[in-house]
Design a protein around this motif. Sequence first.
Motif, PDB file in Angstrom:
ATOM      1  N   UNK A   1       0.830  -1.207   0.000  1.00  0.00           N
ATOM      2  CA  UNK A   1       0.000   0.000   0.000  1.00  0.00           C
ATOM      3  C   UNK A   1       0.861   1.252   0.000  1.00  0.00           C
ATOM      4  N   UNK A   2       1.915   1.240   0.786  1.00  0.00           N
ATOM      5  CA  UNK A   2       2.819   2.389   0.851  1.00  0.00           C
ATOM      6  C   UNK A   2       3.503   2.617  -0.511  1.00  0.00           C
ATOM      7  N   UNK A   3       3.964   1.525  -1.144  1.00  0.00           N
ATOM      8  CA  UNK A   3       4.632   1.645  -2.439  1.00  0.00           C
ATOM      9  C   UNK A   3       3.677   2.177  -3.504  1.00  0.00           C
ATOM     10  N   UNK A   4       2.432   1.694  -3.491  1.00  0.00           N
ATOM     11  CA  UNK A   4       1.453   2.152  -4.471  1.00  0.00           C
ATOM     12  C   UNK A   4       1.215   3.647  -4.332  1.00  0.00           C
ATOM     13  N   UNK A   5       1.041   4.107  -3.099  1.00  0.00           N
ATOM     14  CA  UNK A   5       0.836   5.540  -2.863  1.00  0.00           C
ATOM     15  C   UNK A   5       2.074   6.341  -3.246  1.00  0.00           C
ATOM     16  N   UNK A   6       3.251   5.794  -2.948  1.00  0.00           N
ATOM     17  CA  UNK A   6       4.480   6.501  -3.279  1.00  0.00           C
ATOM     18  C   UNK A   6       4.670   6.682  -4.769  1.00  0.00           C
ATOM     19  N   UNK A   7       4.409   5.603  -5.535  1.00  0.00           N
ATOM     20  CA  UNK A   7       4.547   5.697  -6.986  1.00  0.00           C
ATOM     21  C   UNK A   7       3.514   6.645  -7.579  1.00  0.00           C
ATOM     22  N   UNK A   8       2.244   6.466  -7.193  1.00  0.00           N
ATOM     23  CA  UNK A   8       1.194   7.339  -7.732  1.00  0.00           C
ATOM     24  C   UNK A   8       1.424   8.782  -7.316  1.00  0.00           C
ATOM     25  N   UNK A   9       2.012   8.976  -6.131  1.00  0.00           N
ATOM     26  CA  UNK A   9       2.281  10.328  -5.655  1.00  0.00           C
ATOM     27  C   UNK A   9       3.273  11.082  -6.499  1.00  0.00           C
ATOM     28  N   UNK A  10       4.143  10.361  -7.211  1.00  0.00           N
ATOM     29  CA  UNK A  10       5.101  11.027  -8.096  1.00  0.00           C
ATOM     30  C   UNK A  10       4.424  11.612  -9.334  1.00  0.00           C
ATOM     31  N   UNK A  11       3.187  11.178  -9.584  1.00  0.00           N
ATOM     32  CA  UNK A  11       2.427  11.699 -10.725  1.00  0.00           C
ATOM     33  C   UNK A  11       1.376  12.708 -10.267  1.00  0.00           C
ATOM     34  N   UNK A  12       0.603  12.339  -9.243  1.00  0.00           N
ATOM     35  CA  UNK A  12      -0.514  13.170  -8.814  1.00  0.00           C
ATOM     36  C   UNK A  12      -0.186  14.103  -7.660  1.00  0.00           C
ATOM     37  N   UNK A  13       0.943  13.867  -7.013  1.00  0.00           N
ATOM     38  CA  UNK A  13       1.228  14.567  -5.767  1.00  0.00           C
ATOM     39  C   UNK A  13       0.836  13.685  -4.595  1.00  0.00           C
ATOM     40  N   UNK A  14       1.548  13.807  -3.485  1.00  0.00           N
ATOM     41  CA  UNK A  14       1.374  12.880  -2.366  1.00  0.00           C
ATOM     42  C   UNK A  14      -0.035  12.884  -1.803  1.00  0.00           C
ATOM     43  N   UNK A  15      -0.593  14.047  -1.502  1.00  0.00           N
ATOM     44  CA  UNK A  15      -1.911  14.121  -0.875  1.00  0.00           C
ATOM     45  C   UNK A  15      -2.995  13.600  -1.810  1.00  0.00           C
ATOM     46  N   UNK A  16      -2.954  14.006  -3.072  1.00  0.00           N
ATOM     47  CA  UNK A  16      -3.969  13.559  -4.029  1.00  0.00           C
ATOM     48  C   UNK A  16      -3.877  12.054  -4.236  1.00  0.00           C
ATOM     49  N   UNK A  17      -2.661  11.527  -4.352  1.00  0.00           N
ATOM     50  CA  UNK A  17      -2.490  10.090  -4.581  1.00  0.00           C
ATOM     51  C   UNK A  17      -3.040   9.283  -3.411  1.00  0.00           C
ATOM     52  N   UNK A  18      -2.749   9.709  -2.184  1.00  0.00           N
ATOM     53  CA  UNK A  18      -3.264   8.963  -1.023  1.00  0.00           C
ATOM     54  C   UNK A  18      -4.786   8.994  -0.987  1.00  0.00           C
ATOM     55  N   UNK A  19      -5.377  10.136  -1.361  1.00  0.00           N
ATOM     56  CA  UNK A  19      -6.829  10.218  -1.392  1.00  0.00           C
ATOM     57  C   UNK A  19      -7.401   9.299  -2.464  1.00  0.00           C
ATOM     58  N   UNK A  20      -6.753   9.247  -3.639  1.00  0.00           N
ATOM     59  CA  UNK A  20      -7.227   8.385  -4.722  1.00  0.00           C
ATOM     60  C   UNK A  20      -7.086   6.913  -4.363  1.00  0.00           C
ATOM     61  N   UNK A  21      -5.933   6.521  -3.793  1.00  0.00           N
ATOM     62  CA  UNK A  21      -5.727   5.129  -3.404  1.00  0.00           C
ATOM     63  C   UNK A  21      -6.691   4.743  -2.286  1.00  0.00           C
ATOM     64  N   UNK A  22      -6.872   5.625  -1.295  1.00  0.00           N
ATOM     65  CA  UNK A  22      -7.803   5.335  -0.203  1.00  0.00           C
ATOM     66  C   UNK A  22      -9.213   5.103  -0.691  1.00  0.00           C
ATOM     67  N   UNK A  23      -9.617   5.821  -1.733  1.00  0.00           N
ATOM     68  CA  UNK A  23     -10.965   5.662  -2.280  1.00  0.00           C
ATOM     69  C   UNK A  23     -11.078   4.448  -3.198  1.00  0.00           C
ATOM     70  N   UNK A  24     -10.001   4.129  -3.932  1.00  0.00           N
ATOM     71  CA  UNK A  24     -10.069   3.066  -4.952  1.00  0.00           C
ATOM     72  C   UNK A  24      -9.793   1.682  -4.395  1.00  0.00           C
TER      73      UNK A  24
END
Length: 418
Positions: free
Chosen positions: A303-326
């Motif tokens: 979960x941490x790695x997924x948020x970290x990778x997506x955060x490099x595209x969307x930004x950390x806060x947005x990525x965590x919100x997207x992963x938390x919802x999806x």
Amino acid sequence: MSTSAAQSFPQPVATTPLPSPMPMPAPVPAPSPTPAGVVRNSAGEATSRGRSDDGNEPPINMENFDRITDFFMWDSDDPQLFADAWCAFDAPYARPIANTDVAEVMEECLKFIRTECKDAKHDDFQITLRDRYVFRVHRERTIGTDQLCLRRVTEHVPRLEELTLPPFWQEIFLSNTLLEGGLIVLSAKPGSGKSTTIAGTIRSRLEKFGGICKTVEAPPEFPLQNLWGRGVCYQIPVDENLPREDQFSKPIRGLMRGYPTGMPSILVVGEVRDKETAAECVRAAVGHLVITTMHAPDVESATRMLCGWAGQVYGEMVARDMVGSALRIVAQQRLERIKAPTADGAWSRRRVTGDLLFSRGGNTDIGNMIREGDFGSLLGKVKEQNRMLEKAAAAREEVDAFLDRLSPDIRKDGNKPL
């Protein structure tokens, strides 16, 4: 009998389940003592015909050829080097194939690879032998003679009910809840049965709910492109001529434009291994059921790695919100061998063990933990949910009602402020 031409495949994820033997200028001596299941003739040659003295292990022959998962042999015409060919078959150690009737088939396979596939574009390709035996081949460039690693490609796509999954996993993977879409992440080391679990999920969900599934794989491992009940699956191999960051993400973006409206949809992404793929998987999970894999040691790390990778595209806060919802499922899968009789007389079988974390999305405890970056607390939720899964399986609970209880909507229940 005929042998088909080699098909060029993109670079797959490394899945060699056993270490390659150290290349030697001379044949590697036979191991001593002789492994169980291998006997020697009067000349001291290894053979697997018949059973060992303890009677526990099946012989290596064409009758149980389908139970051999991997072959390893040197890329050489030297018959002495071929004598060192071995396989993975019902044991956690190498079993030689010398002096068995399987050796004849593998000699034919080696000859075909060395003649027809010598100039293969990549070191990874697929061949069909005798119109029935399909192998995914990886040529390993060792410091001495190159080694050929052959993985059997099964023609059978299992249903989930055929797999030995942990308690209540099958019911969750087949639940109506997942028709709403979301992200499933299977995390495990190579050779842990991730692809088998995914193939079973695809077939079983298409047969149950219908709809359409599209896969992006490197390369496809199961023959899923077919009609399954009321559903259909299409498989797309990645193009390894593309830059690495585009090999998965580019076809995903294209596929999202080709799903029909109003029917269940599944997208399978062979592996998340870069920020672009992570970002596309999270984005596609809105309205589609997205299934992918990662190499991570546990649920928290995945979960941490997924948020970290997506955060490099969307930004950390947005990525965590997207992963938390999806995010719907993160499963840490392990494959263990147990000694037990099976229907076909085998002495052992493999079963899946592991941990599973389920979430209904952002308005849950788990969704909030991910949104706030509190990944360390996920371990406690995994342990809590695994205990609940065992009880639900024993009580034969209805799965969708159980999932409501397993991961309640905080906003609806009013238990905790968002």
